[in-house]
Design a protein around this motif. Structure first.
Motif, PDB file in Angstrom:
ATOM      1  N   UNK A  68      -8.986  -2.603   7.471  1.00 12.89           N
ATOM      2  CA  UNK A  68      -8.789  -3.925   8.063  1.00 12.89           C
ATOM      3  C   UNK A  68      -7.456  -3.976   8.821  1.00 12.89           C
ATOM      4  N   UNK A  69      -6.372  -3.618   8.116  1.00 13.42           N
ATOM      5  CA  UNK A  69      -5.046  -3.719   8.749  1.00 13.42           C
ATOM      6  C   UNK A  69      -4.908  -2.730   9.905  1.00 13.42           C
TER       7      UNK A  69
ATOM      8  N   UNK B 256       4.282  11.829  18.798  1.00 17.21           N
ATOM      9  CA  UNK B 256       4.794  11.925  17.425  1.00 17.21           C
ATOM     10  C   UNK B 256       3.923  12.831  16.559  1.00 17.21           C
ATOM     11  N   UNK B 257       2.706  13.045  17.002  1.00 19.28           N
ATOM     12  CA  UNK B 257       1.747  13.744  16.140  1.00 19.28           C
ATOM     13  C   UNK B 257       1.495  15.152  16.656  1.00 19.28           C
TER      14      UNK B 257
ATOM     15  N   UNK C 223      -6.393  -4.397  12.717  1.00 17.84           N
ATOM     16  CA  UNK C 223      -5.547  -5.496  13.203  1.00 17.84           C
ATOM     17  C   UNK C 223      -4.564  -4.906  14.218  1.00 17.84           C
TER      18      UNK C 223
ATOM     19  N   UNK D 110      -3.311  11.911   2.103  1.00 18.73           N
ATOM     20  CA  UNK D 110      -2.563  10.946   1.282  1.00 18.73           C
ATOM     21  C   UNK D 110      -3.448  10.389   0.174  1.00 18.73           C
TER      22      UNK D 110
ATOM     23  N   UNK E  93      -5.861  -9.205   2.465  1.00 18.57           N
ATOM     24  CA  UNK E  93      -5.882  -9.421   3.915  1.00 18.57           C
ATOM     25  C   UNK E  93      -5.812 -10.900   4.243  1.00 18.57           C
TER      26      UNK E  93
ATOM     27  N   UNK F 157       0.815  -5.694  -5.855  1.00 16.45           N
ATOM     28  CA  UNK F 157      -0.553  -5.238  -5.574  1.00 16.45           C
ATOM     29  C   UNK F 157      -1.462  -5.429  -6.799  1.00 16.45           C
TER      30      UNK F 157
ATOM     31  N   UNK G 142       0.825  -1.199   0.000  1.00 13.81           N
ATOM     32  CA  UNK G 142       0.000   0.000   0.000  1.00 13.81           C
ATOM     33  C   UNK G 142       0.860   1.250   0.000  1.00 13.81           C
ATOM     34  N   UNK G 143       0.217   2.385   0.203  1.00 13.07           N
ATOM     35  CA  UNK G 143       0.973   3.633   0.289  1.00 13.07           C
ATOM     36  C   UNK G 143       0.795   4.222   1.689  1.00 13.07           C
ATOM     37  N   UNK G 144       1.671   5.134   2.043  1.00 13.20           N
ATOM     38  CA  UNK G 144       1.599   5.727   3.370  1.00 13.20           C
ATOM     39  C   UNK G 144       2.912   5.564   4.104  1.00 13.20           C
TER      40      UNK G 144
ATOM     41  N   UNK H 148      -9.281  -5.980  -1.641  1.00 10.88           N
ATOM     42  CA  UNK H 148      -8.441  -5.947  -0.448  1.00 10.88           C
ATOM     43  C   UNK H 148      -8.725  -7.127   0.490  1.00 10.88           C
TER      44      UNK H 148
ATOM     45  N   UNK I 226       3.717   3.524   6.653  1.00 11.73           N
ATOM     46  CA  UNK I 226       4.116   2.224   7.204  1.00 11.73           C
ATOM     47  C   UNK I 226       4.822   1.393   6.126  1.00 11.73           C
TER      48      UNK I 226
ATOM     49  N   UNK J  40      -5.942   0.216  -3.987  1.00 11.18           N
ATOM     50  CA  UNK J  40      -4.656   0.541  -3.362  1.00 11.18           C
ATOM     51  C   UNK J  40      -4.903   0.885  -1.895  1.00 11.18           C
ATOM     52  N   UNK J  41      -4.405   0.049  -0.972  1.00  9.56           N
ATOM     53  CA  UNK J  41      -4.620   0.372   0.431  1.00  9.56           C
ATOM     54  C   UNK J  41      -3.693   1.501   0.915  1.00  9.56           C
ATOM     55  N   UNK J  42      -4.248   2.376   1.722  1.00 10.10           N
ATOM     56  CA  UNK J  42      -3.440   3.454   2.309  1.00 10.10           C
ATOM     57  C   UNK J  42      -3.289   3.142   3.802  1.00 10.10           C
ATOM     58  N   UNK J  43      -2.036   3.125   4.255  1.00  5.18           N
ATOM     59  CA  UNK J  43      -1.753   2.701   5.633  1.00  5.18           C
ATOM     60  C   UNK J  43      -2.496   3.547   6.660  1.00  5.18           C
ATOM     61  N   UNK J  44      -3.024   2.869   7.671  1.00  2.90           N
ATOM     62  CA  UNK J  44      -3.649   3.526   8.821  1.00  2.90           C
ATOM     63  C   UNK J  44      -2.673   3.367   9.984  1.00  2.90           C
ATOM     64  N   UNK J  45      -2.330   4.472  10.629  1.00  8.78           N
ATOM     65  CA  UNK J  45      -1.322   4.407  11.687  1.00  8.78           C
ATOM     66  C   UNK J  45      -1.964   4.267  13.062  1.00  8.78           C
TER      67      UNK J  45
ATOM     68  N   UNK K  95      -6.692   1.485   4.600  1.00  8.25           N
ATOM     69  CA  UNK K  95      -6.588   0.068   4.928  1.00  8.25           C
ATOM     70  C   UNK K  95      -7.248  -0.162   6.291  1.00  8.25           C
TER      71      UNK K  95
ATOM     72  N   UNK L 250       7.519   8.689  11.446  1.00  5.00           N
ATOM     73  CA  UNK L 250       7.752   8.697  12.899  1.00  5.00           C
ATOM     74  C   UNK L 250       8.592   7.477  13.242  1.00  5.00           C
TER      75      UNK L 250
ATOM     76  N   UNK M  18       0.857  -7.214   8.158  1.00  2.91           N
ATOM     77  CA  UNK M  18       1.263  -7.481   6.773  1.00  2.91           C
ATOM     78  C   UNK M  18       2.772  -7.523   6.568  1.00  2.91           C
TER      79      UNK M  18
END
Lengths: 216, 317
Positions: B138-139, B310-311, B142, B273, A158, A148, A94-96, A154, A98, B296-301, B136, A198, A137
């Motif tokens: 789901x993730x 940090x934020x 998780x 993003x 998963x 991807x 994915x993007x971002x 998705x 992480x 396209x999944x976009x990361x969730x922090x 994202x 971070x 992941x």
């Protein structure tokens, strides 16, 4: 004559407007487009378990020893040139922020807890090899061997992670726990997750892919 | 005779206009391409950020950009699609109003040769949009689930507040959370109810749940608004210090509550993003790229009381 022509043109125009205003489509086509994403129509349901098994045995395990980065080298680069470390060695489907790294190393076991095995690297850093919380992941993404574009939805992505993590729970964790004795040396390959924006290197958690006792 | 000639001439012009109307009107070769940002609602600051960021990024890339507000109405969204197709827009960045209801609109654009990039919300089809850029969920859940299990030391009673039951995000979040938590049988879900992503409803729902189950250790909420409502109910019941509340979104009030140790954790989504990526994908499309991933999944922090520093501190209202 004049009137007939006008009527004819009028009807012609009305017909054209009506034709342009109404769409006819086959109901099954619309339904197929509507449900394709949910995996109800079109191709057969994705089988995550065999996909994960094939990925694990034919792609990840053969490639990991050579493609994994030495953990101590990576940590040193992360401290001196974070951007270079991320752009050279990290992967993510994915993007971002992480990102995931496939790493390898060797060190002495310093502690064995209920959730992890702690290993001290010769460079002085410590890394925690997870034995309980095998989620996320990291292993799916870290090698960069899964693309991807192979996936339309998705949920399939998963389920690949879930199946890979299950393989780890069944095949990697039991021997790791058996071999982890404080003071003994372990060689490991695994995946770590780091946040690009971070970055924290104080507590390094690694999902193991390979963990073997080193003969001394 | 003169009348007949005039009538024929007018009919001819109308025919030409109608025929042209069916096609998209293409602008001059030198003019910048036009990008439409069609957003489900501008009545919610989260979507305002999404729409504005998408439009700003499109402009920064050298394109004209215009925002259309669908006001959570699929037929208004359909009108926007008709307008954008007829007005010769070259790409659509879409935040759909309805994952099923919006499919037909996206199909129309596809038939007109206009690429559609979905942002944040998906359409339940893998064949109509050029690409769908989605949180994202789901993730993210998780990661929240792991934190939840660790914080509760693998045991305790909890309540789950679900979002809108018809919404894909509700279930992706819930499934991600349960993929972790359900592995620990000593963690018992004593109640699960929908509060429609709404703060006031969450307050009411949890108040009534607390009467039947006063002995709970945590509440997992499908979004931050519900987490705030749940926290309010716990304060009213005098249990705010004993019960851990989890949210999802990264809304300012919850980020501040995490900082104040009132809420335990949340999953931070990034509308910026998603919006920027959608605009960049449109740019890549104009330059010839076609092999886009469908989703396209976009990361969730994960944001916890340990990582909140940090934020940036959001402005308190």
């Amino acid at each position: 004559m004049n009137k007939t022509v006008k009527y004819l043109i009028g009807f012609g125009l009305l017909g054209l407007i009506a034709y342009n205003s109404v769409y006819f489509k086959r109901l099954d086509e619309v339904k197929a487009a509507g449900t394709a994403g949910a995996g109800k129509a079109g191709k057969a349901a994705f089988a995550a378990a065999p996909y994960a098994e094939t990925f694990w045995t034919t792609k990840l395990l053969p490639a990991a020893p050579n493609s994994a980065t030495d953990l101590a080298t990576l940590l040193s680069l992360l401290k001196t040139d974070k951007e270079k470390a991320f752009s050279t060695y990290s992967q993510a489907l994915g993007i971002g922020n992480i990102r995931y790294f496939l790493v390898k190393g060797e060190g002495a076991v310093t502690a064995v807890g209920p959730n992890e095995v702690t290993v001290s690297l010769p460079s002085g850093e410590t890394v925690h090899l997870a034995t309980e919380y095998i989620f996320g992941n990291a292993v799916r993404d870290a090698s960069g061997l899964i693309k991807i574009t192979e996936f339309d939805n998705t949920a399939d992505l998963n389920s690949v992670s879930a199946e890979i993590n299950d393989i780890i729970r069944k095949t990697v964790i039991p021997p790791l726990k058996a071999n982890a004795t404080p003071g003994k040396k372990l060689a490991f390959i695994g995946a770590i997750e780091l946040n690009r924006a971070h970055l924290h290197l104080e507590t390094l958690n690694l999902i193991p892919i390979v963990a073997q006792r080193v003969k001394e | 005779m003169h009348m007949k000639k005039q009538a024929l001439l007018m009919a001819g012009w109308l025919l030409v206009l109608l025929t042209l109307g069916r096609c998209t009107s293409k602008q001059d070769a030198g003019a910048p391409k036009k990008v439409a940002v069609i957003v489900s609602t501008l009545n919610n600051p989260w979507f305002v950020v999404l729409a504005q960021t998408a439009a700003e990024e499109a402009r920064a890339l050298g394109y004209e950009a215009k925002i259309f507000d669908s006001q959570n109405n699929t037929s208004l969204e359909a009108d926007h699609f008709e307008n954008t197709i007829v007005s010769g827009f070259d790409a659509i960045l879409l935040n759909p109003t309805d994952s099923d209801g919006s499919i037909v609109n996206v199909m129309k654009a596809k038939e007109a040769g206009i690429p559609v990039f979905c942002m944040d919300r998906e359409v339940n089809s893998s064949k109509v949009a050029t690409s769908q850029i989605l949180s994202d969920n789901y993730s993210g859940c998780v990661a929240l689930g792991v934190h939840f299990v660790q914080s509760l030391n693998k045991k305790g009673n909890y309540v789950e507040l679900l979002g809108l039951v018809g919404d894909n995000n509700t279930w992706n979040r819930s499934k991600g959370f349960h993929s972790v938590v359900d592995r620990y049988p000593s963690l018992k879900m004593v109640a699960r109810q929908s509060a429609d992503f709404d703060r006031n409803k969450a307050l009411e729902v949890l108040e009534s749940i607390l009467q039947a189950h006063p002995d709970i250790d945590a509440v997992f909420c499908g979004n931050d608004a519900m987490a705030m409502g749940a926290y309010q109910a716990l304060v009213a019941a005098g249990k705010a210090n004993e019960v851990a509340v989890y949210g999802f979104d990264g809304a300012d009030d919850v980020m501040n509550s995490i900082r104040d140790h009132k809420i335990k954790a949340t999953g931070l989504q990034s509308p910026q993003t998603m919006a920027k990526t959608a605009a960049q994908y449109a740019d890549a499309y104009f330059k010839g790229k076609r092999d886009f991933a469908q989703r396209v999944p976009v990361a969730v922090e994960l944001v916890t009381q340990q990582t909140i520093s940090d934020y940036e501190t959001p402005a308190k209202p």
